[in-house]
Scaffold this motif. Structure first.
Motif, PDB file in Angstrom:
ATOM      1  N   ARG A 114     -42.368  19.351  23.401  1.00 31.96           N
ATOM      2  CA  ARG A 114     -41.022  19.801  23.031  1.00 31.96           C
ATOM      3  C   ARG A 114     -40.229  20.272  24.245  1.00 31.96           C
ATOM      4  NH1 ARG A 114     -41.001  20.316  17.385  1.00 31.96           N
ATOM      5  NH2 ARG A 114     -43.089  20.526  16.480  1.00 31.96           N
ATOM      6  N   THR A 115     -40.909  20.671  25.303  1.00 35.86           N
ATOM      7  CA  THR A 115     -40.206  21.147  26.501  1.00 35.86           C
ATOM      8  C   THR A 115     -40.695  20.471  27.771  1.00 35.86           C
ATOM      9  OG1 THR A 115     -41.773  22.987  26.754  1.00 35.86           O
ATOM     10  CG2 THR A 115     -39.760  23.418  25.510  1.00 35.86           C
ATOM     11  N   ALA A 116     -41.575  19.458  27.661  1.00 35.39           N
ATOM     12  CA  ALA A 116     -42.175  18.848  28.851  1.00 35.39           C
ATOM     13  C   ALA A 116     -41.855  17.360  28.910  1.00 35.39           C
ATOM     14  CB  ALA A 116     -43.683  19.065  28.852  1.00 35.39           C
ATOM     15  N   GLY A 117     -42.052  16.800  30.098  1.00 33.86           N
ATOM     16  CA  GLY A 117     -41.826  15.378  30.310  1.00 33.86           C
ATOM     17  C   GLY A 117     -43.107  14.581  30.235  1.00 33.86           C
ATOM     18  N   PRO A 118     -43.013  13.244  30.372  1.00 33.95           N
ATOM     19  CA  PRO A 118     -44.184  12.376  30.206  1.00 33.95           C
ATOM     20  C   PRO A 118     -45.333  12.699  31.142  1.00 33.95           C
ATOM     21  CG  PRO A 118     -42.147  11.091  30.201  1.00 33.95           C
ATOM     22  CD  PRO A 118     -41.765  12.477  30.578  1.00 33.95           C
ATOM     23  N   ARG A 119     -45.043  13.056  32.411  1.00 29.02           N
ATOM     24  CA  ARG A 119     -46.129  13.308  33.360  1.00 29.02           C
ATOM     25  C   ARG A 119     -46.931  14.547  32.963  1.00 29.02           C
ATOM     26  NH1 ARG A 119     -44.644  14.180  38.842  1.00 29.02           N
ATOM     27  NH2 ARG A 119     -46.497  13.103  39.575  1.00 29.02           N
ATOM     28  N   GLU A 120     -46.239  15.593  32.528  1.00 30.59           N
ATOM     29  CA  GLU A 120     -46.943  16.798  32.093  1.00 30.59           C
ATOM     30  C   GLU A 120     -47.794  16.511  30.857  1.00 30.59           C
ATOM     31  OE1 GLU A 120     -44.706  20.784  32.543  1.00 30.59           O
ATOM     32  OE2 GLU A 120     -43.144  19.270  32.357  1.00 30.59           O
ATOM     33  N   PRO A 172     -40.003  11.700  39.354  1.00 32.44           N
ATOM     34  CA  PRO A 172     -40.160  11.327  37.939  1.00 32.44           C
ATOM     35  C   PRO A 172     -38.969  11.802  37.130  1.00 32.44           C
ATOM     36  CG  PRO A 172     -41.555  13.191  38.498  1.00 32.44           C
ATOM     37  CD  PRO A 172     -40.991  12.695  39.790  1.00 32.44           C
ATOM     38  N   ALA A 173     -38.613  11.040  36.118  1.00 32.37           N
ATOM     39  CA  ALA A 173     -37.498  11.425  35.243  1.00 32.37           C
ATOM     40  C   ALA A 173     -37.862  12.680  34.475  1.00 32.37           C
ATOM     41  CB  ALA A 173     -37.167  10.279  34.284  1.00 32.37           C
ATOM     42  N   THR A 174     -36.899  13.580  34.331  1.00 28.22           N
ATOM     43  CA  THR A 174     -37.098  14.814  33.584  1.00 28.22           C
ATOM     44  C   THR A 174     -35.962  15.007  32.603  1.00 28.22           C
ATOM     45  OG1 THR A 174     -35.876  16.193  35.164  1.00 28.22           O
ATOM     46  CG2 THR A 174     -38.228  15.863  35.590  1.00 28.22           C
ATOM     47  N   GLU A 175     -36.210  15.853  31.624  1.00 24.82           N
ATOM     48  CA  GLU A 175     -35.177  16.168  30.636  1.00 24.82           C
ATOM     49  C   GLU A 175     -33.989  16.834  31.306  1.00 24.82           C
ATOM     50  OE1 GLU A 175     -34.652  18.947  26.619  1.00 24.82           O
ATOM     51  OE2 GLU A 175     -36.544  18.885  27.713  1.00 24.82           O
ATOM     52  N   ARG A 182     -33.154  10.417  35.449  1.00 25.39           N
ATOM     53  CA  ARG A 182     -33.827   9.488  36.371  1.00 25.39           C
ATOM     54  C   ARG A 182     -33.364   9.720  37.798  1.00 25.39           C
ATOM     55  NH1 ARG A 182     -32.489   4.507  38.342  1.00 25.39           N
ATOM     56  NH2 ARG A 182     -30.501   4.593  37.228  1.00 25.39           N
ATOM     57  N   ASP A 183     -34.270   9.494  38.735  1.00 20.29           N
ATOM     58  CA  ASP A 183     -33.926   9.614  40.158  1.00 20.29           C
ATOM     59  C   ASP A 183     -33.025   8.443  40.544  1.00 20.29           C
ATOM     60  OD1 ASP A 183     -33.781   9.944  42.871  1.00 20.29           O
ATOM     61  OD2 ASP A 183     -35.935  10.146  43.200  1.00 20.29           O
TER      62      ASP A 183
END
Length: 422
Positions: free
Chosen positions: A152-158, A225-228, A232-233
């Protein structure tokens, strides 16, 4: 219930006039639409699961649901396959007389509420699919709850990292992961001097030195890495190399083994009036370079190799900073043990790439103590200084970050799990 697909051109005059919106309202409008898009994606998945249950050939004449999607909504086969696999994992189906339960029902509920999208759902589904059949239903359910709550608060890598930790706990006898071989650096580095006042370099050297320099910069120059929070970079290759070089210089100047100047470590002097430093409005002067903004001066004051000189109204020096005012080597070691790297949520930058940031700014009389310091990489250091993100030390003496209201209206604190001890 009958659905009608409209092909009429939308009434542009009825659409919101975004230029009228305040900044926070504009950003919150985007987040609200992202949640609605995720909710609609989840509903489409339910429909696809029902189509499979009825038999796609009977419903549409197509051999597979993926083939139907390619023709009906004009998407690539890979995207169609991903949608179908997501729908199967999130929704119960029936095959003849057999009922097939959903693999991830808790994730499905979060998707229907708009909390999770494909970027969060896919690593959860992959993790649950990879668990062996010997794992109990209770452990699977508990594991899914853990991953969904994180997502709910993290991105794919986490999520992927947490999933790996979960799999290791639930299946300790599984195959030991094998680290991939490092990729040899194959990029070029080019610095140019522009006539608009920006500074640059051109380097010519032997092949061995270039190879060593590229090997040092390559880990720092990869796309973020893309983040909420930041998406995207979008940096170009040359911008990534430029940022990598900046990180490299920062790491070098923090190295206690670098040559000294008259017995003192290398340092930079920045001069600014006290009022301008506190307000963040105005200009400072960077030794050997020239004018910089007051806001940039304030950010640089966190760097233990920058010596700030504050001036009074008549230009007299009021205070010449000492390196000891900022993070000492002992304090940096303590921060490295506590934060283990950049403390910003979702960042995996190691502590060697980080600066000790004053939570209460030095210009606002913030103290140089562990309870007022946090390790931040240069990207998130700049973000904290120039955005609505806040940072504080929680009751357990660890840093936590408060997102802007347009990301989370409740402004619930977030923490970095990338450096978590396993």
């Amino acid at each position: 219930m009958e659905y009608v697909i409209s092909t009429q051109t939308p009434d542009l005059q009825a659409l919101p006039e975004w230029w009228r919106f305040e900044d926070d309202a504009l950003l919150m409008a985007y987040v609200a639409r992202e949640r609605e898009k995720r909710r609609l994606d989840a509903e489409q998945g339910q429909i696809l699961a029902e189509v499979e249950s009825r038999g796609v050939r009977d419903v549409s004449g197509y051999a597979t649901v993926a083939q139907m999607l390619v023709d009906w909504v004009q998407i690539k086969p890979a995207e169609a396959k991903a949608r179908v696999e997501r729908a199967r994992a999130l929704n119960p189906r029936h095959d003849g007389g057999a009922q097939i339960p959903a693999l991830a029902p808790y994730a499905a509920a979060a998707a229907l509420s708009g909390d999770l999208g494909p970027a969060q759902l896919d690593p959860i589904i992959t993790a649950l699919t990879g668990l062996p059949a010997s794992i109990s239903a209770e452990d699977r359910e508990t594991g899914e709850h853990i991953l969904v709550d994180l997502a709910r608060t993290a991105g794919p890598r986490e999520i992927t990292k947490a999933a790996a930790n979960l799999r290791d706990r639930l299946d300790p006898d599984g195959r030991e992961p094998k680290d991939p071989d490092p990729v040899a650096p194959r990029r070029e580095l080019e610095f140019v001097t522009h006539r608009d006042g920006t500074h640059g370099l051109k380097v010519k050297t032997d092949a061995d030195t270039i190879a060593r320099l590229k090997a040092l910069l390559d880990p720092l120059a990869k796309p973020r890495p893309a983040t909420e929070e930041e998406g995207r970079d979008t940096r170009s290759q040359w911008q990534r190399w430029g940022d990598a070089f900046t990180e490299f210089v920062q790491m070098g100047i923090l190295n206690p083994e670098i040559p000294t100047q008259a017995g003192d470590s290398v340092h930079v002097v920045v001069t600014i009036s006290l009022d301008e430093l506190r307000s963040g409005i105005g200009q400072g002067r960077l030794d050997l370079v020239g004018d910089i903004s007051a806001a940039e001066t304030r950010r640089m004051a966190c760097d233990c190799k920058v010596i700030p000189v504050t001036l009074g109204a008549d230009g007299q020096p009021l205070d010449v900073g000492r390196e000891q005012r900022l993070a000492t080597p002992a304090q940096r070691r303590a921060l490295a043990i506590r934060d283990r790297g950049c403390a910003f949520p979702g960042c995996d930058a190691p502590q060697q790439q980080c600066t000790a940031h004053h939570i209460i700014f030095w210009a606002h009389h913030g103290e140089t103590k562990i309870g007022n310091l946090v390790l931040l990489c240069s990207r998130h250091h700049r973000l904290i200084h120039h955005s609505q993100w806040d940072v504080r030390i929680a009751t357990d003496n660890h840093p936590e970050f408060i997102p802007p209201a347009f990301i989370d209206p409740t402004r619930a604190p977030r923490r970095n799990t990338m450096h978590a001890r396993t």
